[in-house]
Write a protein that holds these residues in place. Structure first.
Motif, short mmCIF file in Angstrom:
data_model
loop_
_atom_site.label_atom_id
_atom_site.label_comp_id
_atom_site.label_asym_id
_atom_site.label_seq_id
_atom_site.Cartn_x
_atom_site.Cartn_y
_atom_site.Cartn_z
N ALA A 36 0.99 -1.18 0.08
CA ALA A 36 -0.09 0.02 -0.08
C ALA A 36 0.91 1.40 -0.07
N VAL A 37 0.61 2.23 -0.96
CA VAL A 37 1.01 3.57 -1.02
C VAL A 37 0.13 4.60 -0.85
N PRO A 38 0.17 4.96 0.62
CA PRO A 38 -1.00 6.16 0.84
C PRO A 38 -0.52 7.57 0.36
N LEU A 39 -1.36 8.03 -0.58
CA LEU A 39 -0.97 9.40 -1.08
C LEU A 39 -2.18 10.62 -0.80
N GLY A 40 -2.31 10.65 0.44
CA GLY A 40 -3.47 11.69 0.79
C GLY A 40 -4.38 10.91 0.88
N GLY B 21 14.80 -2.03 -13.10
CA GLY B 21 14.91 -2.76 -11.96
C GLY B 21 15.57 -2.31 -10.57
N GLN B 22 16.51 -1.39 -10.75
CA GLN B 22 17.05 -0.70 -9.57
C GLN B 22 15.66 0.17 -8.87
N ARG B 23 14.81 0.75 -9.59
CA ARG B 23 14.02 1.48 -9.02
C ARG B 23 12.66 0.59 -8.46
N ALA B 24 12.73 -0.80 -8.98
CA ALA B 24 11.66 -1.49 -8.15
C ALA B 24 12.44 -2.05 -7.13
N ALA B 25 13.58 -2.13 -7.13
CA ALA B 25 14.22 -2.54 -5.51
C ALA B 25 14.12 -1.65 -4.86
N ALA B 26 14.19 -0.55 -5.02
CA ALA B 26 14.23 0.73 -4.19
C ALA B 26 12.61 0.72 -3.46
N LEU B 27 12.03 0.61 -4.59
CA LEU B 27 10.35 0.66 -3.68
C LEU B 27 10.30 -0.61 -2.87
N LEU B 28 10.70 -1.71 -3.26
CA LEU B 28 10.44 -2.95 -2.35
C LEU B 28 11.18 -2.78 -0.99
N ALA B 29 12.39 -2.15 -1.19
CA ALA B 29 13.10 -1.78 0.15
C ALA B 29 12.67 -0.91 0.97
N ALA B 30 11.77 0.08 0.40
CA ALA B 30 11.02 1.21 1.26
C ALA B 30 9.78 0.77 1.87
N ALA B 31 9.30 -0.45 1.34
CA ALA B 31 8.03 -1.09 2.03
C ALA B 31 8.61 -1.82 3.67
N THR B 32 7.72 -1.18 4.39
CA THR B 32 7.54 -1.67 5.94
C THR B 32 6.58 -2.71 6.18
N ALA B 33 6.82 -3.37 7.04
CA ALA B 33 5.81 -4.38 7.60
C ALA B 33 4.86 -3.53 8.30
N THR B 34 3.48 -3.58 8.05
CA THR B 34 2.40 -2.92 8.81
C THR B 34 1.82 -3.69 9.67
N VAL B 35 1.82 -3.26 11.04
CA VAL B 35 1.09 -3.71 12.34
C VAL B 35 0.19 -2.75 12.65
N THR C 102 6.97 6.82 2.90
CA THR C 102 8.06 7.77 2.18
C THR C 102 8.38 7.27 0.94
N LEU C 103 8.17 8.18 -0.22
CA LEU C 103 8.77 7.64 -1.44
C LEU C 103 9.92 8.50 -1.81
N ASP C 104 10.97 7.97 -2.17
CA ASP C 104 11.94 8.76 -2.88
C ASP C 104 12.05 8.86 -4.56
N ALA C 105 12.65 9.46 -5.08
CA ALA C 105 12.60 9.76 -6.45
C ALA C 105 12.49 8.36 -7.06
N GLN C 106 13.38 7.40 -6.86
CA GLN C 106 13.44 6.08 -7.51
C GLN C 106 11.96 5.48 -7.39
N ALA C 107 11.70 5.36 -6.30
CA ALA C 107 10.17 4.65 -5.92
C ALA C 107 9.13 5.31 -6.56
N GLN C 108 9.26 6.64 -6.46
CA GLN C 108 7.89 7.41 -7.16
C GLN C 108 7.87 7.14 -8.66
N TYR C 109 9.32 6.96 -9.29
CA TYR C 109 9.16 6.49 -10.92
C TYR C 109 8.42 5.32 -11.12
N THR C 110 8.65 4.24 -10.18
CA THR C 110 8.04 2.77 -10.09
C THR C 110 6.45 2.92 -10.07
N LEU C 111 6.15 3.77 -8.96
CA LEU C 111 4.76 4.09 -8.54
C LEU C 111 4.10 4.50 -10.03
#
Length: 200
Positions: A61-65, A99-113, A131-140
């Motif tokens: 899940a990527v919440p944006l407002g 591939g680098q951008r997809a890996a960045a987004l996966l790395a930014a995903a944290t477990a939700t509790v 939190t989306l950095d530039a790489q993850a935002q491109y993937t989104l």
């Protein structure tokens, strides 16, 4: 009697099937690249892009407002795994970047509790990117352009069937200009995602 596989062959058989599945998914992901309008020019084009109408399982899940975008981590993992170690062609270079951008987004995903102690959000996702950095935002953005995301709007019972993607470029001189990509849900006044496209 039909021949059966010995137990020792099961892991190898499953591994082969998994490899075939990865190959098929990878082919599907790269079969129809999105062609944007020419960059560096005056343009104002809006495209309606259909999205997935059911959340992927599992999902990120990527919440944006008021909008939450759900992504398929398996698709992202395929992109990340498909990146070449080196590149010699333009397609290989793009595969490396994606591939680098997809890996960045996966790395930014944290477990939700959530507070109730469950392991998933209200959308059924076990991981969230806050939190989306530039790489993850491109993937989104790439997922939205390809129509492989699920878009949920707060208060709506069903996912949005499509999003509007606006390609806006303005030139003010030979070395002066800017392009933006804006994604919105039809009927909403403001975009939920704005991304730099080009600058000159």
């Amino acid at each position: 009697m039909p021949e059966t596989l010995p137990p020792s062959a099961y892991p190898r058989y499953r591994s082969t099937l998994f490899s075939i599945a990865l190959m098929l998914v990878s082919t599907a992901l790269t079969a129809a690249p999105v062609v944007r309008p020419p960059s560096g020019t005056d343009v104002d084009e809006t495209r309606m892009v259909s999205q997935r109408t059911a959340p992927p399982q599992p999902c990120i899940a990527v919440p944006l407002g008021r909008v939450t975008v759900l992504l398929d981590p398996q698709e992202l993992a395929v992109r990340a795994a498909a990146r070449p170690a080196q590149w010699t062609t333009e397609s290989e270079r793009m595969a490396l970047i994606e591939g680098q951008r997809a890996a960045a987004l996966l790395a930014a995903a944290t477990a939700t509790v959530p507070p109730n102690g469950s392991t998933a959000t209200a959308h059924g996702c076990s991981h969230t990117v806050t939190t989306l950095d530039a790489q993850a935002q491109y993937t989104l953005l790439a997922a939205l352009e390809a129509g492989s995301a699920t878009v949920l709007v707060a208060g709506d019972k069903r996912p949005a069937a499509a999003v509007a993607i606006r390609y806006l470029g303005t030139r003010c001189g030979p070395l002066c200009g800017r392009g933006l990509l804006m994604v919105s849900v039809p009927g909403q006044s403001a975009p939920f995602l704005v991304q730099d496209w080009w600058v000159s």
